[in-house]
Design an enzyme around this catalytic site. Structure first.
Site, PDB file in Angstrom:
ATOM      1  N   GLY A  23       0.788  -1.233   0.000  1.00 43.07           N
ATOM      2  CA  GLY A  23       0.000   0.000   0.000  1.00 43.07           C
ATOM      3  C   GLY A  23       0.814   1.273   0.000  1.00 43.07           C
ATOM      4  N   GLN A  24       2.094   1.199  -0.410  1.00 43.48           N
ATOM      5  CA  GLN A  24       2.881   2.434  -0.487  1.00 43.48           C
ATOM      6  C   GLN A  24       2.239   3.386  -1.494  1.00 43.48           C
ATOM      7  OE1 GLN A  24       7.055   1.962  -1.522  1.00 43.48           O
ATOM      8  NE2 GLN A  24       7.488   4.133  -1.155  1.00 43.48           N
ATOM      9  N   SER A  25       2.008   4.632  -1.081  1.00 46.86           N
ATOM     10  CA  SER A  25       1.375   5.612  -1.978  1.00 46.86           C
ATOM     11  C   SER A  25       2.275   6.793  -2.283  1.00 46.86           C
ATOM     12  CB  SER A  25       0.045   6.093  -1.387  1.00 46.86           C
ATOM     13  OG  SER A  25       0.255   6.743  -0.155  1.00 46.86           O
ATOM     14  N   HIS A  63       9.677   6.415   3.783  1.00 49.64           N
ATOM     15  CA  HIS A  63       9.214   7.030   5.024  1.00 49.64           C
ATOM     16  C   HIS A  63       8.858   5.963   6.037  1.00 49.64           C
ATOM     17  CE1 HIS A  63       5.814   6.618   2.231  1.00 49.64           C
ATOM     18  NE2 HIS A  63       5.061   6.384   3.287  1.00 49.64           N
TER      19      HIS A  63
HETATM   20  P1  5GP Z   1       2.204   5.337   2.340  1.00 48.01           P
HETATM   21  O1  5GP Z   1       0.802   5.086   1.877  1.00 48.01           O
HETATM   22  O2  5GP Z   1       3.115   5.645   1.178  1.00 48.01           O
HETATM   23  O3  5GP Z   1       2.763   4.304   3.263  1.00 48.01           O
HETATM   24  O4  5GP Z   1       2.101   6.649   3.245  1.00 48.01           O
HETATM   25  C1  5GP Z   1       2.054   7.933   2.725  1.00 48.01           C
HETATM   26  C2  5GP Z   1       1.534   8.829   3.814  1.00 48.01           C
HETATM   27  O5  5GP Z   1       1.799  10.170   3.439  1.00 48.01           O
HETATM   28  C3  5GP Z   1       0.029   8.723   4.051  1.00 48.01           C
HETATM   29  O6  5GP Z   1      -0.214   8.359   5.408  1.00 48.01           O
HETATM   30  C4  5GP Z   1      -0.492  10.109   3.707  1.00 48.01           C
HETATM   31  O7  5GP Z   1      -1.535  10.523   4.555  1.00 48.01           O
HETATM   32  C5  5GP Z   1       0.738  10.974   3.874  1.00 48.01           C
HETATM   33  N1  5GP Z   1       0.770  12.155   3.002  1.00 48.01           N
HETATM   34  C6  5GP Z   1       0.510  12.194   1.669  1.00 48.01           C
HETATM   35  N2  5GP Z   1       0.657  13.440   1.198  1.00 48.01           N
HETATM   36  C7  5GP Z   1       1.033  14.201   2.274  1.00 48.01           C
HETATM   37  C8  5GP Z   1       1.347  15.593   2.404  1.00 48.01           C
HETATM   38  O8  5GP Z   1       1.305  16.373   1.459  1.00 48.01           O
HETATM   39  N3  5GP Z   1       1.687  16.013   3.642  1.00 48.01           N
HETATM   40  C9  5GP Z   1       1.737  15.165   4.728  1.00 48.01           C
HETATM   41  N4  5GP Z   1       2.085  15.697   5.904  1.00 48.01           N
HETATM   42  N5  5GP Z   1       1.455  13.850   4.625  1.00 48.01           N
HETATM   43  C10 5GP Z   1       1.109  13.383   3.411  1.00 48.01           C
END
Ligand code: 5GP
Ligand code: ZN
Length: 115
Positions: A94-96, A101
């Site tokens: 689920g990496q978005s 990070h």
């Molecule tokens: P992933 O889905 O890649 O594990 O996590 C990405 C995270 O980045 C998500 O929890 C999402 O809410 C957060 N996120 C996405 N865009 C932004 C942004 O512009 N600012 C902040 N502070 N968090 C973000």
């Protein structure tokens, strides 16, 4: 720096974020869409698309990401109740956002296995 990467833009200050910590290697800020009372992100300043892009030279960086995660979790009072540190890597996880990070989640009980 990747021109289209939202976390590179946060690191450079081009996009605002609620920053909590920064040093020479990493920075930490509040997740925009929190999934728990505490939901922080710790990222490398340098663009790495995912954990798979980390090399042997990045040992210090990977250590720093986790030490900062623990420090912030402790500061938020999660050193007794516990907290979760998660790095989603690629599609099945689920990496978005494709800038490495570490999520730091705390303040509620989490299920295992994760959904
Ligand atoms: P992933 O889905 O890649 O594990 O996590 C990405 C995270 O980045 C998500 O929890 C999402 O809410 C957060 N996120 C996405 N865009 C932004 C942004 O512009 N600012 C902040 N502070 N968090 C973000
Ligand atoms: Zn980036």
């Amino acid at each position: 720096m990747s021109d289209s990467c939202i976390f590179c833009k946060i690191a450079s200050g081009e996009i605002p974020a609620r920053r909590l910590y920064e040093d020479d290697l990493v920075l930490a800020f509040e997740d925009l869409s929190p999934q728990a009372p505490t939901h922080l992100l710790v990222i490398p300043r340098r663009h790495l698309a995912s954990l798979l892009d980390a090399k042997a030279d990045d040992e210090a960086l990977l250590g720093r990401l986790h030490l900062v995660a623990a420090r912030l979790a402790r500061e938020r009072g999660h050193d007794h109740g516990g907290f979760r540190v998660v790095t989603n890597t690629l599609g099945d996880a689920g990496q978005s956002v494709f800038h490495l990070h570490v999520h730091v989640l705390g303040g509620r009980r989490f299920a295992w296995p994760p959904g």
